[in-house]
Design a protein around this motif. Structure first.
Motif, mmCIF file in Angstrom:
data_model
loop_
_atom_site.group_PDB
_atom_site.id
_atom_site.type_symbol
_atom_site.label_atom_id
_atom_site.label_comp_id
_atom_site.label_asym_id
_atom_site.label_seq_id
_atom_site.Cartn_x
_atom_site.Cartn_y
_atom_site.Cartn_z
ATOM 1 N N GLY C 152 18.964 36.518 -28.799
ATOM 2 C CA GLY C 152 18.525 35.178 -28.422
ATOM 3 C C GLY C 152 19.505 34.465 -27.501
ATOM 4 O O GLY C 152 19.230 33.360 -27.054
ATOM 5 N N LEU C 153 20.656 35.095 -27.213
ATOM 6 C CA LEU C 153 21.668 34.437 -26.375
ATOM 7 C C LEU C 153 21.302 34.548 -24.900
ATOM 8 O O LEU C 153 20.496 35.390 -24.506
ATOM 9 C CB LEU C 153 23.031 35.093 -26.603
ATOM 10 C CG LEU C 153 23.531 35.152 -28.052
ATOM 11 C CD1 LEU C 153 24.877 35.853 -28.109
ATOM 12 C CD2 LEU C 153 23.632 33.759 -28.634
ATOM 13 N N SER C 154 21.956 33.685 -24.082
ATOM 14 C CA SER C 154 21.725 33.774 -22.634
ATOM 15 C C SER C 154 22.453 35.006 -22.104
ATOM 16 O O SER C 154 23.294 35.595 -22.784
ATOM 17 C CB SER C 154 22.284 32.533 -21.954
ATOM 18 O OG SER C 154 23.692 32.585 -21.968
ATOM 19 N N GLY C 155 22.132 35.409 -20.872
ATOM 20 C CA GLY C 155 22.716 36.613 -20.288
ATOM 21 C C GLY C 155 24.236 36.567 -20.262
ATOM 22 O O GLY C 155 24.914 37.519 -20.641
ATOM 23 N N GLY C 156 24.795 35.416 -19.851
ATOM 24 C CA GLY C 156 26.242 35.279 -19.778
ATOM 25 C C GLY C 156 26.879 35.375 -21.158
ATOM 26 O O GLY C 156 27.899 36.047 -21.346
ATOM 27 N N ALA C 182 24.697 41.148 -13.223
ATOM 28 C CA ALA C 182 23.419 40.606 -13.681
ATOM 29 C C ALA C 182 23.539 39.128 -14.049
ATOM 30 O O ALA C 182 22.626 38.568 -14.638
ATOM 31 C CB ALA C 182 22.931 41.414 -14.885
ATOM 32 N N LEU C 183 24.677 38.499 -13.707
ATOM 33 C CA LEU C 183 24.922 37.144 -14.200
ATOM 34 C C LEU C 183 24.963 36.107 -13.078
ATOM 35 O O LEU C 183 25.171 36.442 -11.911
ATOM 36 C CB LEU C 183 26.257 37.102 -14.951
ATOM 37 C CG LEU C 183 26.397 38.085 -16.116
ATOM 38 C CD1 LEU C 183 27.747 37.905 -16.776
ATOM 39 C CD2 LEU C 183 25.281 37.903 -17.132
ATOM 40 N N ASP C 184 24.818 34.839 -13.486
ATOM 41 C CA ASP C 184 24.882 33.746 -12.520
ATOM 42 C C ASP C 184 26.353 33.446 -12.196
ATOM 43 O O ASP C 184 27.253 33.889 -12.906
ATOM 44 C CB ASP C 184 24.202 32.521 -13.117
ATOM 45 C CG ASP C 184 24.873 32.091 -14.393
ATOM 46 O OD1 ASP C 184 25.804 31.275 -14.334
ATOM 47 O OD2 ASP C 184 24.487 32.615 -15.456
ATOM 48 N N PRO C 185 26.606 32.678 -11.116
ATOM 49 C CA PRO C 185 27.988 32.442 -10.683
ATOM 50 C C PRO C 185 28.864 31.787 -11.746
ATOM 51 O O PRO C 185 30.035 32.127 -11.870
ATOM 52 C CB PRO C 185 27.829 31.502 -9.481
ATOM 53 C CG PRO C 185 26.443 31.735 -8.995
ATOM 54 C CD PRO C 185 25.631 32.112 -10.170
ATOM 55 N N ILE C 186 28.306 30.879 -12.541
ATOM 56 C CA ILE C 186 29.137 30.190 -13.536
ATOM 57 C C ILE C 186 29.598 31.171 -14.617
ATOM 58 O O ILE C 186 30.780 31.253 -14.953
ATOM 59 C CB ILE C 186 28.369 28.998 -14.144
ATOM 60 C CG1 ILE C 186 28.172 27.940 -13.051
ATOM 61 C CG2 ILE C 186 29.140 28.408 -15.317
ATOM 62 C CD1 ILE C 186 27.282 26.799 -13.445
ATOM 63 N N SER C 187 28.646 31.967 -15.125
ATOM 64 C CA SER C 187 29.017 32.969 -16.123
ATOM 65 C C SER C 187 30.004 33.956 -15.535
ATOM 66 O O SER C 187 30.945 34.390 -16.204
ATOM 67 C CB SER C 187 27.776 33.728 -16.602
ATOM 68 O OG SER C 187 26.804 32.849 -17.065
ATOM 69 N N THR C 188 29.785 34.320 -14.260
ATOM 70 C CA THR C 188 30.686 35.257 -13.606
ATOM 71 C C THR C 188 32.102 34.694 -13.588
ATOM 72 O O THR C 188 33.068 35.384 -13.922
ATOM 73 C CB THR C 188 30.211 35.516 -12.163
ATOM 74 O OG1 THR C 188 28.887 36.015 -12.207
ATOM 75 C CG2 THR C 188 31.116 36.514 -11.463
ATOM 76 N N GLY C 189 32.236 33.412 -13.228
ATOM 77 C CA GLY C 189 33.543 32.769 -13.191
ATOM 78 C C GLY C 189 34.234 32.839 -14.546
ATOM 79 O O GLY C 189 35.423 33.163 -14.647
#
Lengths: 284, 308, 256
Positions: C152-156, C182-189
């Motif tokens: 149920g968690l987000s990808g990041g 596979a992640l958005d820039p914020i999660s990537t950071g």
């Protein structure tokens, strides 16, 4: 002009097909619902305490059949479920679902699935009643039923295992888990909702079966078997017995009990599936 | 610390090997079971078929005169199976069509659930229904000779019994047909009925046929529902209202009472029945294969058109 | 077999790898230093992920895969006959391209590796779970939903959970196969910050498609092309003064 009439006839023809499809749908629903309604109406009034829980000495009772059914389910499920799951694990996890051996085992399983139940009954009769001279017994019936439901369990477990993403297996192995641990702690739990459904369906088949039992457990309807080595009866067999001996009301009443049993199993399967999905998240 | 870890590991890898052996053994068990069934049947039945070849393929089954001919029962089996499959598949297929295309959308889900549920009804209950409802009805209103037990009753009971299978397999087959086939036909000016019967059904035909074969297998192998309504006289069928006996019924009726040659003859019946089902199974396998090939080709085609 | 020595890095000599007839890696020699971040870059299909997977023997799972060469990790020859693959993978953790949490609770995901290694006591497990989630800087997000399904968690969050899950095995080396693709820039950071923190304790090897990512976090960078290791140097050196023409073409965006 000519084309137009042709088109009209054509349209009429297809409309009549449509109408016949409605008719057939009506027939099918009437027939199927009719079977259920008939059993319910005819049988419900004849369910009595004596029939359900009475002592066989006082008259007709299905208590021995009820206990017999439970015992047959226990024996056949305890044998077939581990065997079936392990077979599927071997096919999918060890042989990667490919190769000659896998094809041979799959062909065997498919063939086992297509054999009519009476042939299983004959087989059980030849092996357990005659060759091993156990006579009619719950054991013989249970083992024969186990072989009969084995294909169902193998096939659906195989399908469930194949639908488990490889990334789960990789994840577990990359954490240092052994193959066996990966199978028991990750792969099988992820496939559990499909496996549980197939087990419940297999129980349904055992409960419904009667042809096999006539030849393997006998049809001793008025005595609760003291041990699994004794002959006995089951609910489905009791329906046949009552119907054949001129007691259609008792047969219908037993049929109501059996139907409720089957309905409960279906609900149980749905419920288990739901609970497991809830526990393991959405795609399990 | 390092020592304990290592010892845990040597234990684990030994356990891995043991478990693999257990899994392999389980898989071989199903092969073993089939071999055992086949050996018991054929070893018991084939010698009898060869030694009694002339009478075994004859039409007279009479235990008292030691004549064990199965021909009339084999014909009756095929007759009853064919009749029930024709009725069951026709009604079932049209029902599936109605549910898929013509029925109000809200009714479809509950009805198909109900039908799936009905697939789980024990066959002996269908037999009971036949015995108490269909047999008297045919005896009183249909039959010219005043006998209710017989081919027609048995075929109707079996037809009803295989309905749920036919309906649900046909529904699945139609659902698997790409939506754009149907829409394409509508776009070309076909009516909904024409699109359904000329495009949808032919595209789903391999799946529907597979369902019919499955249903044939069930009808052929059914025992209890048949015993209860068919009358069980081992005669050659020549009328719809005649009491006959199928091979399955013959085995179930005889096995518990007969000894010697009569019992062996029953095993031979089992062999014949086994061969019948093998033939059906083989057909099923072939149809399944063709169906897959076609579907694969269809998918490839639609992908290509998408890429363009 | 010998125990993994935390003070030694990775040393590979003469690595060749075939998938059936196809040679995917050609004569690779490489030394990877401990407690540094090493990035593998190169166009798709250049063998960088394949090489990464040889380091914890995940390629064993691929059919028809044949490997040659000498792989010494922490002083242990990892392809030696008496090497225990499971123990190797415990010491050399891996994070995959697509987050792959098991369909179980967050807690059970993290506790998977410790349980595999025989830890059963609840208090010990609780401690490991909290510590691992803190090391992956996701404790604050997840401490109230330890019993909830990880799916149920987000990808990041899922990817950081997978990092925490790998950390719970106490690895000395962490392999990351395009962990942020596979992640958005914020999660990537967030994950890049996390890696920089982790390198004080761990050796990290990361495969990345993203050259900026390599320049941001990696101490050393290796460029792979067509199954060969073309150039391997300090990240700054490789990106500012590449020695090989092919490296230069790649980092200036002329191919790949």
């Amino acid at each position: 002009m000519k084309n137009q009439t042709k088109a009209k006839i054509n349209k009429g023809f297809y409309s009549s097909l449509k109408i016949s499809s409605y008719i057939c749908c009506g027939i099918a629903l009437t027939a199927l619902v009719g079977v259920i309604l008939f059993v319910m109406i005819r049988g419900t009034g004849h369910i009595s305490l004596q029939l359900l829980f009475g002592d066989p000495k006082d008259g007709d009772t299905i208590l021995p059949a009820f206990l017999g059914t439970l015992r047959l389910v226990a024996v056949s499920i305890l044998l077939a479920v581990p065997l079936g799951i392990f077979t599927a694990v071997f096919l999918v996890e060890y042989m990667r679902g490919k190769g000659k051996l896998v094809r041979l085992i799959r062909l065997t399983v498919e063939t086992l699935a297509a054999i009519p139940s009476i042939v299983y009954g004959l087989f059980g009769y030849l092996v357990f009643v005659v060759a091993l001279s156990w006579g009619y017994s719950m054991w013989g019936g249970g083992i024969t039923l186990a072989v009969m439901i084995l294909p169902t369990i193998v096939r659906s477990t195989e399908e469930s295992l194949l639908s488990v993403p490889d990334s789960y297996r990789e994840g577990a192995l990359a954490l240092g888990a052994s193959k066996v641990r990966t199978i028991f702690k990750v792969t099988l739990p992820s496939a559990s909702s499909g496996i549980v459904t197939s087990v419940v369906l297999a129980v349904g088949r055992v409960v419904s079966e009667s042809a096999v039992l006539i030849l393997t457990v006998g049809m001793v309807v008025n005595k609760i078997p003291a041990a699994l080595t004794e002959p006995g009866t089951s609910l489905a067999l009791d329906i046949y017995y009552f119907a054949n001996f001129g007691k259609p009301d008792e047969a219908a009443a037993t049929a109501v009990v059996l139907l409720l049993f089957v309905l409960a199993l279906n609900l149980l399967a749905a419920l288990c599936g739901k609970l497991i999905r809830k526990k393991y998240g959405d795609n399990a | 610390m390092t020592m304990t870890k290592r010892s845990i590991y040597s234990f684990i890898s030994a356990r891995d090997k043991v478990m693999k052996a257990i899994f392999a053994f389980a898989a071989l068990f199903s092969v073993l079971a089939l071999i055992t069934i086949t050996v018991f049947l054929f070893a018991g039945g084939l010698p009898f078929i060869f030694s009694h070849g002339d009478t075994f393929w004859g039409v007279v089954w009479d235990v008292h005169s030691e004549l064990y001919g199965i021909m009339s029962m084999a014909v009756a089996t095929l007759f009853v199976t064919a009749l029930s499959v024709i009725m069951g598949v026709t009604v079932g297929l049209f029902t599936a069509i109605c549910l898929y295309k013509f029925c109000p959308k809200k009714a479809v889900a509950p009805i198909s659930h109900l039908i799936n549920l009905l697939a789980g009804i024990p066959s002996v209950i269908y037999g009971l229904f036949g015995m108490v409802v269909i047999v008297p009805f045919i005896r009183d209103y249909v039959s010219p000779n005043g006998v209710g037990y017989g081919i027609l009753s048995a075929s109707i009971v079996l037809a009803v019994m295989i309905l749920p299978t036919v309906v649900s397999v046909s529904l699945d087959a139609m659902r698997a047909v790409p939506k754009n086939y149907f829409e394409g036909a509508l776009a070309l000016g076909a009516t909904k009925e024409q699109a359904t019967f000329k495009v949808l059904i032919p595209s789903a035909k391999s799946g529907i046929f597979a369902g019919a074969v499955l249903a044939t297998g069930r009808a052929l192998g059914e025992t209890m529902a048949v015993i209860m309504v068919i009358g069980n006289s081992p005669e050659m069928p020549n009328s719809l209202f005649q009491s006959v006996r199928t091979l399955t019924a013959n085995i179930a009726l005889g096995a518990t009472e007969m000894t010697g040659d009569a019992a062996t003859a029953l095993i031979a019946c089992g062999v014949v029945l086994f061969v019948f089902t093998l033939i059906i199974n083989l057909t099923f396998a072939l149809v399944g294969k063709n169906g897959k090939d076609k579907k694969g080709a269809v998918r490839e085609k639609s992908n290509k058109s998408k890429n363009k | 077999m010998k125990e993994f020595d935390t003070e030694l890095g990775i040393s590979v000599t003469g690595c060749n790898l075939w998938y059936g007839e196809l040679q995917a890696l050609k004569n690779i020699d490489m030394e990877i230093a401990e407690r540094e971040i090493t990035a593998f870059i190169g166009p798709s299909g250049c063998g960088k992920s394949t090489f990464l997977k040889t380091l914890n023997r995940m390629n064993d799972l691929v059919e028809n895969c044949r490997i040659e060469g000498r792989f010494i990790i922490g002083g242990v020859d990892i392809y030696a006959k008496d090497t225990d693959v499971n123990l190797l993978r415990k010491n050399v953790g891996m994070v995959f391209q697509k987050p792959n949490p098991f369909p179980m609770s967050v807690y059970d995901n993290i506790a998977f590796a410790p349980r595999t290694f025989g830890i059963k006591k609840r208090s010990e497990l609780d401690e490991i779970v909290e510590k691992s989630l803190r090391r992956a800087s996701i404790w604050d997000d997840l401490k109230d939903r330890l019993k909830k399904s990880a799916l149920g968690l987000s990808g990041g969050q899922q990817q950081r959970l997978c990092i925490a899950r790998a950390l719970a095995a106490e690895p000395k080396i962490l392999l990351m196969d395009e962990p942020t693709s596979a992640l958005d820039p914020i999660s990537t950071g967030k994950i890049e910050d996390l890696m920089s923190e982790l390198k004080t304790e761990l050796t990290i090897v990361i495969v990345t498609h993203n050259m900026q990512q390599a320049t941001r976090i990696a101490d050393k960078t290796a460029f792979f092309y067509l199954g060969e290791l073309i150039e391997y140097a300090e990240t700054e050196t490789l990106f500012t003064t590449p020695k090989d023409r092919r490296t230069e073409n790649y980092i200036t965006g002329r191919f790949g």
